[in-house]
Design an enzyme around this catalytic site. Structure first.
Site, PDB file in Angstrom:
ATOM      1  N   ARG A  96       0.824  -1.219   0.000  1.00  0.00           N
ATOM      2  CA  ARG A  96       0.000   0.000   0.000  1.00  0.00           C
ATOM      3  C   ARG A  96       0.852   1.260   0.000  1.00  0.00           C
ATOM      4  O   ARG A  96       0.420   2.319  -0.428  1.00  0.00           O
ATOM      5  CB  ARG A  96      -0.948   0.009   1.197  1.00  0.00           C
ATOM      6  N   CYS A 126      23.172  28.238  12.981  1.00  0.00           N
ATOM      7  CA  CYS A 126      23.343  27.959  11.549  1.00  0.00           C
ATOM      8  C   CYS A 126      24.010  29.115  10.804  1.00  0.00           C
ATOM      9  O   CYS A 126      24.560  28.901   9.725  1.00  0.00           O
ATOM     10  CB  CYS A 126      22.018  27.566  10.900  1.00  0.00           C
ATOM     11  N   CYS A 171      22.072  33.999  13.154  1.00  0.00           N
ATOM     12  CA  CYS A 171      21.751  32.902  14.083  1.00  0.00           C
ATOM     13  C   CYS A 171      23.054  32.304  14.607  1.00  0.00           C
ATOM     14  O   CYS A 171      23.937  31.964  13.818  1.00  0.00           O
ATOM     15  CB  CYS A 171      20.941  31.833  13.359  1.00  0.00           C
ATOM     16  N   CYS A 178      17.135  29.979  14.877  1.00  0.00           N
ATOM     17  CA  CYS A 178      16.657  31.111  14.066  1.00  0.00           C
ATOM     18  C   CYS A 178      15.281  31.549  14.588  1.00  0.00           C
ATOM     19  O   CYS A 178      14.937  32.724  14.573  1.00  0.00           O
ATOM     20  CB  CYS A 178      16.494  30.704  12.606  1.00  0.00           C
ATOM     21  N   ASN A 207      11.953  18.832  26.319  1.00  0.00           N
ATOM     22  CA  ASN A 207      12.608  20.006  26.914  1.00  0.00           C
ATOM     23  C   ASN A 207      13.491  20.707  25.891  1.00  0.00           C
ATOM     24  O   ASN A 207      14.021  20.101  24.959  1.00  0.00           O
ATOM     25  CB  ASN A 207      13.428  19.586  28.145  1.00  0.00           C
ATOM     26  N   ASP A 214      16.208   6.848  25.090  1.00  0.00           N
ATOM     27  CA  ASP A 214      15.359   7.424  26.139  1.00  0.00           C
ATOM     28  C   ASP A 214      15.995   7.146  27.490  1.00  0.00           C
ATOM     29  O   ASP A 214      16.599   6.103  27.702  1.00  0.00           O
ATOM     30  CB  ASP A 214      13.953   6.824  26.081  1.00  0.00           C
ATOM     31  N   ALA A 254       5.524  10.193  24.426  1.00  0.00           N
ATOM     32  CA  ALA A 254       4.311  10.199  23.614  1.00  0.00           C
ATOM     33  C   ALA A 254       4.645  10.329  22.124  1.00  0.00           C
ATOM     34  O   ALA A 254       4.302   9.463  21.319  1.00  0.00           O
ATOM     35  CB  ALA A 254       3.410  11.345  24.067  1.00  0.00           C
ATOM     36  N   CYS A 314       3.334  19.498  30.338  1.00  0.00           N
ATOM     37  CA  CYS A 314       2.410  18.376  30.533  1.00  0.00           C
ATOM     38  C   CYS A 314       2.077  18.226  32.014  1.00  0.00           C
ATOM     39  O   CYS A 314       1.020  17.737  32.387  1.00  0.00           O
ATOM     40  CB  CYS A 314       3.043  17.079  30.042  1.00  0.00           C
TER      41      CYS A 314
HETATM   42 ZN   LIG Z   1      19.632  29.096  12.682  1.00  0.00          ZN
END
Ligand SMILES: [Zn+2]
Length: 339
Positions: free
Chosen positions: A11, A247, A244, A173, A130, A59, A38, A186
């Site tokens: 599919r 980057c 920035c 940015c 976070n 994790d 989640a 949460c």
């Molecule tokens: Zn940036």
């Protein structure tokens, strides 16, 4: 691709955006999912079903009953055993798709270990909760030219933005500094499972474009969804900012910065402490702690009950201290009982 693979993914192969060559690319692809709560557990499940060849799931936490309402991979037995999420995820994914390689890694991603843990990935999916970890992922991804997909949810609201180094704006940015003050989390505002799947699905769709060989189809945009009010918006992302720090100026402060601050955990009255270098002898610790309180161990962690607190200590030296959100208390408990 053999006949059974063609049948299994038929599919997806029929969908012109992927086709047989896209499926073959997915089966060779390597992705890292950072944070398997989640969002991350949805990413892992969806990408495993789609046939992505190699999935690293990192994790630091273990499964609790309050996770089951929205963390798609986990079951009651995982919470009863307090399995690390990465371990529970790896086991479940092996049952969903035995022909791919899914590797669960129980660890906290830091600037010291990020290259080792996810260095081989072609794409990083954000399942964290976070900003500190997201800035670290952003630094790492931009420094290596690896795409990553930011996602966040709270209450009934969420957003996602792809970061493709060299083409789109990066996280800094858009958010140059760590958000100050108190943000809804949460923990304070709750979270609906419907917003989790909505945001995670958009992340997965962008992941499928990138991993099947069509990163050019990923639109540089910020999508926001509120599943309760029904408001869905997409705005074009800004151009990359030449000023920035990440980057534009290529200063990677989070990759080079202080690695191991004690951290309050989202959705929990708990703090993670990580102040050791190197592994910890859990068998020796068990012997020392047993005279002081109840100790339970499994092959992944040691749990020590010292009322009103509960400490879960991992072999890498980390501990999650439940029963407080005060980093000072958590640190002193760690110093007292773990050393
Ligand atoms: Zn940036």
């Amino acid at each position: 691709m053999d006949a059974s693979e063609r049948e299994r993914y038929s599919r997806q192969i029929l969908f012109p955006g992927i086709g047989e060559s896209g499926q073959a690319a997915l089966m060779r692809a390597r992705v890292a999912i950072v944070g398997c709560g989640a969002l991350g557990s949805f990413h892992a499940m969806a990408l495993a079903r789609a046939g992505v060849g190699e999935i690293a799931i990192v994790d630091r936490d273990y499964v609790e009953p309050a996770n089951l309402q929205r963390q798609w991979l986990f079951e009651e037995s995982d919470a009863a055993e307090a399995l690390p999420k990465a371990v529970a995820a790896e086991r479940r994914i092996a049952r969903i798709n035995g022909s791919i390689r899914a590797r669960g890694v129980v660890a906290d991603v830091t600037c010291e270990n990020i290259a080792e843990l996810i260095g081989g990935a072609q794409l990083i999916l954000d399942g964290t909760d976070n900003f500190e970890t997201r800035y670290l992922i952003n630094d790492f991804a931009v420094s290596r030219g690896v795409p990553w997909i930011y996602g966040a949810v709270v209450a009934s609201y969420g957003l996602t933005m792809p970061v493709i180094p060299g083409r789109t704006a990066c996280l800094r940015c858009v958010y140059p500094d760590l958000p100050g003050g108190s943000q809804p989390t949460c923990e304070t505002a709750g979270v609906l499972n419907a917003i989790v799947s909505a945001v995670a699905s958009l992340q997965v769709a962008d992941a499928l474009k990138i991993l099947s060989g069509r990163p050019d189809l990923v639109r540089a945009r910020i999508a926001t969804i509120d599943v309760w009010s029904g408001v869905i918006r997409q705005i074009d992302g800004p151009q990359p900012d030449p000023g920035c720090p990440t980057c534009g100026l290529r200063e990677f402060a989070f990759l080079e910065g202080a690695c191991r601050a004690a951290l309050r955990l989202c959705g929990r009255n708990a703090v993670q402490v990580h102040e050791r270098d190197g592994p910890l002898d859990l068998a020796g610790l068990k012997t020392r702690l047993e005279p002081l309180g109840e100790v339970r161990t499994n092959e992944f962690a040691l749990r020590f009950f010292i009322s009103p607190y509960e400490m879960t200590v991992f072999p890498d030296g980390r501990a999650i201290i439940k029963g407080t959100s005060d980093a000072g208390i958590a640190r002193s408990l760690y110093a007292k009982y773990v050393g």
